[in-house]
Design a protein around this motif. Structure first.
Motif, PDB file in Angstrom:
ATOM      1  N   TYR A   8       0.859  -1.188   0.000  1.00 44.02           N
ATOM      2  CA  TYR A   8       0.000   0.000   0.000  1.00 44.02           C
ATOM      3  C   TYR A   8       0.901   1.245   0.000  1.00 44.02           C
ATOM      4  O   TYR A   8       1.816   1.365   0.830  1.00 44.02           O
ATOM      5  N   HIS A  10       0.850   5.288   0.530  1.00 41.48           N
ATOM      6  CA  HIS A  10       0.042   6.393   1.057  1.00 41.48           C
ATOM      7  C   HIS A  10       0.806   7.695   0.864  1.00 41.48           C
ATOM      8  O   HIS A  10       2.005   7.786   1.162  1.00 41.48           O
ATOM      9  N   GLU A  11       0.084   8.737   0.420  1.00 39.14           N
ATOM     10  CA  GLU A  11       0.749  10.024   0.157  1.00 39.14           C
ATOM     11  C   GLU A  11      -0.242  11.153   0.395  1.00 39.14           C
ATOM     12  O   GLU A  11      -1.428  11.052   0.047  1.00 39.14           O
ATOM     13  N   ARG A  29      -4.084  10.335  -0.553  1.00 39.71           N
ATOM     14  CA  ARG A  29      -4.517   9.291  -1.469  1.00 39.71           C
ATOM     15  C   ARG A  29      -3.703   8.029  -1.225  1.00 39.71           C
ATOM     16  O   ARG A  29      -2.622   8.081  -0.629  1.00 39.71           O
ATOM     17  N   SER A  30      -4.223   6.919  -1.678  1.00 40.74           N
ATOM     18  CA  SER A  30      -3.556   5.627  -1.519  1.00 40.74           C
ATOM     19  C   SER A  30      -3.543   4.891  -2.849  1.00 40.74           C
ATOM     20  O   SER A  30      -4.534   4.905  -3.589  1.00 40.74           O
ATOM     21  N   GLU A  31      -2.411   4.296  -3.152  1.00 35.22           N
ATOM     22  CA  GLU A  31      -2.247   3.465  -4.334  1.00 35.22           C
ATOM     23  C   GLU A  31      -1.740   2.103  -3.878  1.00 35.22           C
ATOM     24  O   GLU A  31      -1.477   1.889  -2.682  1.00 35.22           O
ATOM     25  N   SER A  32      -1.567   1.204  -4.789  1.00 37.15           N
ATOM     26  CA  SER A  32      -1.044  -0.113  -4.448  1.00 37.15           C
ATOM     27  C   SER A  32      -0.184  -0.636  -5.588  1.00 37.15           C
ATOM     28  O   SER A  32      -0.385  -0.260  -6.752  1.00 37.15           O
ATOM     29  N   MET A  33       0.744  -1.499  -5.224  1.00 39.48           N
ATOM     30  CA  MET A  33       1.550  -2.161  -6.233  1.00 39.48           C
ATOM     31  C   MET A  33       2.144  -3.419  -5.620  1.00 39.48           C
ATOM     32  O   MET A  33       2.216  -3.562  -4.391  1.00 39.48           O
ATOM     33  N   ALA A  51       4.303   5.273 -10.516  1.00 37.96           N
ATOM     34  CA  ALA A  51       2.898   5.075 -10.186  1.00 37.96           C
ATOM     35  C   ALA A  51       2.251   6.342  -9.656  1.00 37.96           C
ATOM     36  O   ALA A  51       1.074   6.619  -9.917  1.00 37.96           O
ATOM     37  N   LEU A  52       3.029   7.149  -8.899  1.00 39.21           N
ATOM     38  CA  LEU A  52       2.481   8.365  -8.280  1.00 39.21           C
ATOM     39  C   LEU A  52       2.854   9.629  -9.032  1.00 39.21           C
ATOM     40  O   LEU A  52       2.453  10.731  -8.620  1.00 39.21           O
TER      41      LEU A  52
END
Length: 529
Positions: A8, A10-11, A29-33, A51-52
């Motif tokens: 996860y 988080h930024e 916001r949160s992304e995943s990889m 990704a970000l």
């Protein structure tokens, strides 16, 4: 170790500790990889920034570990990336911030590596306070300075156990006895998250050290003269733990010591449940308990507050006198052994006696249940039936076990309650009851509990029936018709049908004394109407 891990990202938000003690990431916001443990730190940065849509030179990365999710650890090289994999399982959390957010002077340049140093007793620093010493970018600290500032800014709640960090104030601190000193050391280990051992342990001289090799934490205490008072002689309140040490040296759960943490709760909430204790220990102290550990902790707390259960037996004579004085007409009998130890107790309150005489059928069901706890024993009960066939509690008793002497003593006291009234006693077919009930109430007044008998028949049926579940249902229906037949003719017809169905089952019925459970055969039919 898994080859891949779900990550996860988080930024833009902040970590906030909730009232329940859990840590949540709010805002941003949160992304995943998915990342591979064979990935290098530079490849990880590149994949994350793609990704970000971030500039690789302007981000600062930190991560959390499973057993301490409230602490941010710097993710700055391959070694830190490997630790992120090692101390997490299937997933991890990475927090991204701009490098401009880093407090100037907080993180030193990478010119010289520093030892891995972490203080288990670190406090949250107030905003604008002095910077912590020995915190470098290469040091995998337990709690970073920038995270401490963030905690202060969002009013993060500390663990409740932090209040025990000063259980030992320093050299010269005195305790009334050695046990109180032991309690203080344990509470301090809970608050500061470390494990200790006694190098020396006597009532006159105690030396306690941290279990981590080469950790400087140490406290010694000695008795003052010939008294029981214990005074701290030396106290080195500093730890030197690596991340591996923190994971391996969590505080031990000792029921007699850990119960100190819930004394106040037990006083205000006596029905404090073990499952809730497990949740509260996890939330307030970061300790995972099993149900049995929580149950033992509650028992120890009750003993310290109210005394050990064995001393309650001394109050039984007084309690019996008070029950008779406040409830005139009650029957209360107390039996002791020759050496004065408790053996038997019979209680029938006056309201139960009056209710039985005025509005109950002349039927009494008796039963027993084994008691748990340190002293075991058996709980005897006598239950009557009112005009609506509802159960009416009549008497109870506490005995050593379900033996002939105890049942005979209980039934004789029950006979005093009944007086000259003829009653039917219903019981299971325990061997001691087959002897004691006829002696006190007469053989013709002893009825067997049909539910227990039907269970015995069903067990026998399972061994001799070859017609499947349907055949078993038919055989049980035959038994019901035999038991509930009110006329001799109906009983004989049902027995004939059962004999045609299976002669072995009919023989079992005849051998198990139907005159004590079949209505048409029971001698005292009037007593069970």
């Amino acid at each position: 170790m898994e080859e891949d891990m779900f990550c996860y990202i988080h930024e833009g938000g902040q970590l906030v500790k909730c009232v329940g003690g859990s840590v949540q990431y709010q805002g941003g916001r949160s992304e995943s990889m998915v990342v591979s443990r064979h990935m290098s730190h530079s490849d990880f940065i590149s994949k994350l920034c793609d990704a970000l849509h971030f500039d690789q030179n302007s981000v600062k990365l930190e991560f959390t570990i499973k057993f301490e999710p409230s602490c941010l650890l710097p993710l700055h090289d391959d070694a830190a990336l490997l630790k992120m994999f090692r101390f997490n399982e299937m997933f991890c959390h990475v927090y991204v911030s701009s490098s401009s957010e880093v407090v100037e002077g907080c993180i030193a340049p990478n010119s010289a590596p520093s030892p891995i140093v972490g203080s288990n007793s670190a406090h949250l620093l107030p905003f604008g306070g002095d910077l912590p010493i020995n915190i470098y970018n290469d040091s995998l600290t337990i709690e970073s300075y920038r995270f401490s500032h963030r905690c202060a800014e969002v009013n993060i709640l500390e663990r409740d156990s932090r209040r025990f960090e000063n259980s030992i104030m320093g050299s010269g601190h005195t305790f009334s006895n050695a046990a109180e000193f032991h309690d203080a050391v344990y509470l301090m280990s809970i608050a500061s998250r470390f494990r200790y051992r006694f190098k020396r342990n006597s009532t006159k001289h105690m030396t306690v050290v941290c279990t981590v090799t080469q950790c400087p934490w140490k406290v010694t205490a000695r008795a003052i003269g010939d008294s029981n008072i214990v005074q701290v002689h030396t106290f080195h309140n500093h730890h030197n733990h690596s991340l591996e040490d923190v994971a391996a040296c969590q505080p031990l759960v000792r029921s007699n010591r850990a119960s100190l943490l819930i004394d106040d709760v037990i006083r205000s909430t006596p029905d404090y449940q073990p499952r809730q204790i497990c949740k509260d220990f996890q939330r307030q102290h970061g300790m995972q308990l099993t149900y049995l550990q929580a149950w033992n902790i509650k028992e120890k707390a009750n003993e310290r507050i109210y005394g050990e259960p064995k001393y309650y037996y001394k109050l039984l004579p007084w309690m019996c006198e008070k029950m008779v004085a406040t409830n005139p007409g009650s029957i209360v009998e107390l039996g002791h052994s020759s050496d004065g130890h408790f053996e038997q107790l019979f209680v029938a309150h006056s309201v139960s006696i009056q209710g039985f005489a005025m509005g109950c059928r002349p039927i009494i069901a008796i039963d027993s249940a084994h008691m748990s706890g340190p002293y075991r024993g058996a709980l005897f009960s006598a239950t009557a039936y009112d005009a609506n066939d509802a159960m009416f509690p009549l008497a109870f008793g506490m005995m050593n076990s379900e033996n002939y002497d105890d049942w005979s003593w209980f039934l004789q006291n029950l006979k005093k309650l009944v007086g000259d009234k003829e009653v039917v006693i219903i019981s299971d077919r325990h061997p001691t009851l087959l002897c004691s009930v006829p002696e006190v109430f007469g053989l013709e007044n002893h009825a067997y509990c049909y539910r227990h008998l039907k269970e015995n028949f069903s067990s026998f049926l399972s061994k001799h029936n070859t017609r499947g579940n349907k055949g078993k249902e038919n055989a049980l229906q035959f038994l019901d018709s035999i038991a509930y037949a009110r006329l001799e003719h109906d009983y004989n017809v049902s027995m004939s049908e059962l004999r045609k169905y299976n002669d072995a089952l009919a023989k079992w019925v005849e051998e198990n004394e139907p005159e004590h459970w079949a209505m048409s055969k029971f001698p005292n039919k009037d007593g069970i109407k």
